[in-house]
Design an enzyme around this catalytic site. Sequence first.
Site, PDB file in Angstrom:
ATOM      1  N   VAL A 170      23.344  30.313  35.431  1.00 41.73           N
ATOM      2  CA  VAL A 170      22.966  31.730  35.436  1.00 41.73           C
ATOM      3  C   VAL A 170      21.533  31.929  35.918  1.00 41.73           C
ATOM      4  O   VAL A 170      20.732  31.007  35.950  1.00 41.73           O
ATOM      5  CB  VAL A 170      23.144  32.357  34.038  1.00 41.73           C
ATOM      6  CG1 VAL A 170      24.586  32.286  33.602  1.00 41.73           C
ATOM      7  CG2 VAL A 170      22.244  31.681  33.015  1.00 41.73           C
ATOM      8  N   GLU A 171      21.222  33.189  36.273  1.00 43.55           N
ATOM      9  CA  GLU A 171      19.903  33.576  36.805  1.00 43.55           C
ATOM     10  C   GLU A 171      19.536  32.758  38.037  1.00 43.55           C
ATOM     11  O   GLU A 171      18.382  32.406  38.262  1.00 43.55           O
ATOM     12  CB  GLU A 171      18.810  33.422  35.732  1.00 43.55           C
ATOM     13  CG  GLU A 171      19.014  34.286  34.500  1.00 43.55           C
ATOM     14  CD  GLU A 171      18.648  35.729  34.749  1.00 43.55           C
ATOM     15  OE1 GLU A 171      18.490  36.113  35.909  1.00 43.55           O
ATOM     16  OE2 GLU A 171      18.545  36.477  33.767  1.00 43.55           O
ATOM     17  N   GLY A 172      20.532  32.447  38.858  1.00 42.91           N
ATOM     18  CA  GLY A 172      20.307  31.643  40.056  1.00 42.91           C
ATOM     19  C   GLY A 172      20.701  30.199  39.811  1.00 42.91           C
ATOM     20  O   GLY A 172      20.171  29.563  38.908  1.00 42.91           O
TER      21      GLY A 172
END
Length: 819
Positions: A499-501
Site C-alpha cells: 500500500v501507499e505505493g
Amino acid sequence: MLSLLALLILAATLITVFYLQLSLTVGSITFVVAYLLCGVLFAGWLLNPLLLILVAAALVVLNHPGLRRKLIVQPVFNSLGKVMPPIGDTEREAIEAGATWFEAELFSGKPDWDDFSKTRFTTLSEEEQSFIDNEVEQLCGMLNEWQIYHELRDLPEEVWQFLKDKGFFSLIIPKEYGGKDFSPYAQSRMMSKIATRSLTAAVTAMVPNSLGPGELLAKYGTDEQKQRWLPDLAAGKEIPCFGLTGPEVGSDASNLPDRGVICTQEVDGEEVLGMRLSFAKRWITLAPIATVVGLAFKLYDPDHLLGDEEELGITCALLPANTPGVEIGRRHNPGGSPFMNGPINGTDVFVPLDAIIGGPDMAGKGWRMLIECLGAGRGVSLPALATASAEMGYQTAGAFGRIRRQFNTAVGQFEGVQEASAEVAGLAYTLEAYRHLVTRGLEEGTISVVTAMAKYHSTEMMRRLINRGMDIASGRAVQAGPRNFMALPYQAIPIAITVEGANILTRSLMIFGQGALRCHPFLYDELNALQDEDQERGLETFEALFLKHAGHTIGNMCRGLVHALTGGRLADIPANADSFSTPWYRLISRYSAVLASTSDAAFALLGGDLKRRELLSARLGDVHSQLLIACAVLKFHGTLPRDEANDAHATYALHHALSQAHEALEAFYRNLGTFGIGCLLKGWFFPLGRPTGAQRPGDDLIRTVGDQIMEPTSVREALASYTYRCDDPEDAIGRVENTYRKLLEVEPAYLAFLKADGKGELDGETLEERLHVAVAKGVIAGDKVNELLEYDALRYDCLLTDAFDFELKEVKMHTERPV
C-alpha cells in the site's frame, strides 16, 4: 624525484582549493603561486614557455566571462539541452510538492551537523500521553486478533463504537473542528501501540488519519466544506475513505483513467453546474462502511464552462457515499487482516462543483494535493506498523529464545540462532530510531523524499525482522491458533509492502528519482534553465548554476579522497558529538561526499538515461536512505542511558546501515559499465579498501547482541515501553512474557537443577521427585521446589502449539505435562 614532489604539491594545492571551496579567482591565484614556486624550487620544466602559455590560457578562459561562456558554458548548455528529457507537468508537481529536510544535507556532500545537532526528538504533550495511557490502553484491552481474524472477520461492534466515541478518527483534525490535532510522533506512537494488539484495529484507526478526506479538507477545504464535514468526521458520525487506486492504476497514480466531465444538470428544478463522474476504484480501506467518499479523477471541460482549458488535470472531490450512482459496500479480503477494504464504482455520477475539495479554484490541482498529503501514510502510519511488529518481535524472539531449550541449552545461545536474533534486535532498535527522526521531520512540513524512504525501508526491515523471528520460533510459529504470536504479523507483511505505493517502485523510481532533483543544490534549477523558452535568459541562469555545480562536484570529489586517506579525521561532526558518535559521524560525512560525487558522475555520464537505469538509481537511493537511517540511530542512541546494551545495539544498527550503503555503492560501480568509470570511482573513494565501520556486524558483536535480546536490558525496556503490555497468561504474547519473567526469577536454581539432572545425578520418575533429590543433595534450596514446578508448567504450556478438533473449528488442547 623533485619533479614528482612538484606534481604532488600541485595536486595537493588543487585538492585543497576545491576541498575548501575557494572562489574561482582566489583558487586561480593560489594555483598560480604554487605552480611558479614549484617551477623555481623543484621542477624547472614547469616554466617551459609552452606550458606557461597553456596554463595561462586555461586560467584566462575560466576567469574571463565572455570566453568562459563561449568556449565552455554554451557548448555544455547546447549538448545537455538535446539529451536531457523534459520535465512533465505531473513530474514537476511531484518534485515541487513539499519541502526538503536533513536528507538534502546528506546529499550535499557536506552535511550541516550543527543544524542536525539542534534537532530534538518530539516528546508527547500531556494530552497525548494521557490519550495513550488511557484511551489507547483501554482499546488494546478490548482486542483479540485471533477472534477478529478467524471468527468475526471484523472488529467487534463495541470496538467500532469506542473508536468513534473516543476520537480515534480525529487525530489529524484541528481542534477548532472537534479534532485532537496530535503531532505526527503522537499519532505514530498510538498506531504502533494498537498494532501490537491488532493490525486490523490499527489499520482501521490509521486510515482516517492519513491520506483521506480529513487531511485534505483540513489543508485545502473551503470554510464551508470544513464546517460541513470536519466536526462529523471528528465525532465519528461520518466514516471516510479515499478512492485513489483502481484496476489499471496503482503506484502510477498520475495516470488515472477515472474521469469527470464538467456539465450542467437540472436538480430540483434548477440548472446546476457540476461534474459527471465515472470511476472504478479498488483496494480502498474503509470503503465498505464509509459514509463519505473522497475521489481522485481527471477532470475535463469540453464545453469550456470553467475556462479555456479542456483538460484540467487530476482533481479531488468529496461526496456522500449514498450519492445516486455510487456503488459501495462490497469487500475485498486482505490476506493478512480482515480490515474493511473494498471497491467503489460509479457511472454517470453527478455532483455539483462545490464537491471539489477547495472549491472550483482547486480543479486540476489534485495531484499536488495528494503528493503533499501522502506523508502521513508513508511517514507515520506504515512505519508505525513496522515499528510495532519490530518491538513485539524483539520481545517474543528474545523471550522464546531463552525459554526454548534444545540439547540442554537455550536455543538463543546457539550462534546460528544468535545471527537471526541479533538482526531482530538491531532492526527493532533501528526502526524505533527511524520513527523518531521521521516524525520529527514531518513537523517541519511535507518531506516527501524522507517519507518515501521511511515507507520503503521501514516495511522492508519489518519483512526481514518478522522472517527472522519465524526462523527463531520455528514450528511454534507455523501452526495457526490463538497461541501463535508470529503467524498473523507474518501473513500481514504484504499489506504494508504494497500500500501507499508498491515498494519496488518506491525504491526504484521515487527515492532517488525524486530525491536527487529535490535534494541536489543545483540540478533541478539547471534543468529548468535548459527548458526556459527564453534561451538567452536560460543560458545566463545556467551559467551561474553550472559554475557552482562544477565547483560543488570537484569539491566533493576532493573531500571524498581526503576523507579516505585520513580516515575521515578532517570531516565535520556535530559540536556535541560524544566519544561513541564521533567516528560514526565522520564516516557518514565521508559517505555523504561519496554519494554526492557519485551521483554527479552518474548525471554526467548517463544524463536522462539515469531515470531509466532503475537498478543504478535505486542503489544510489539506498545509499542516501541508509545514511539518514544511520543519523537516526545516532540521535536515538543519545536519548537512551549510555550503557553496554545501548552501545551494542547502536553499533550493530550502524554497521548494518552503513554496510548496506557501501554494498549499494559497490554494486553501482560494478554495473556502471561506462569506460571503466565505476572502477576509477571506487579506487578514488576507497583506495585503502572498505572502511571498518562499513563492514557487516562481526561475530563478537552478533554474539553480544544475541545474548542481550534475551536479557532485561535498558534497550528491551525502552522498546517494550512503546507496546501494549499484556499480562494475561491465556494471551498469545502474555503467555510468553509471563513465562519469561518467571524464568528470570528461578533461572539460577533451574540451571543448577538441569546441570545435575543432565549428568544423571538425580534419581526419580517425576520432575517433582528429582527436584526433592536435588534439594537433598544441596543442588537447590528447598524453597525453590514449588517455584520450579510452577515455572516448568508455564514453560511447557508456553511451548505448546494449538490443536483443534478434526474440522479445525474448536481448540482441543492437552496442556498437562507428561511424566
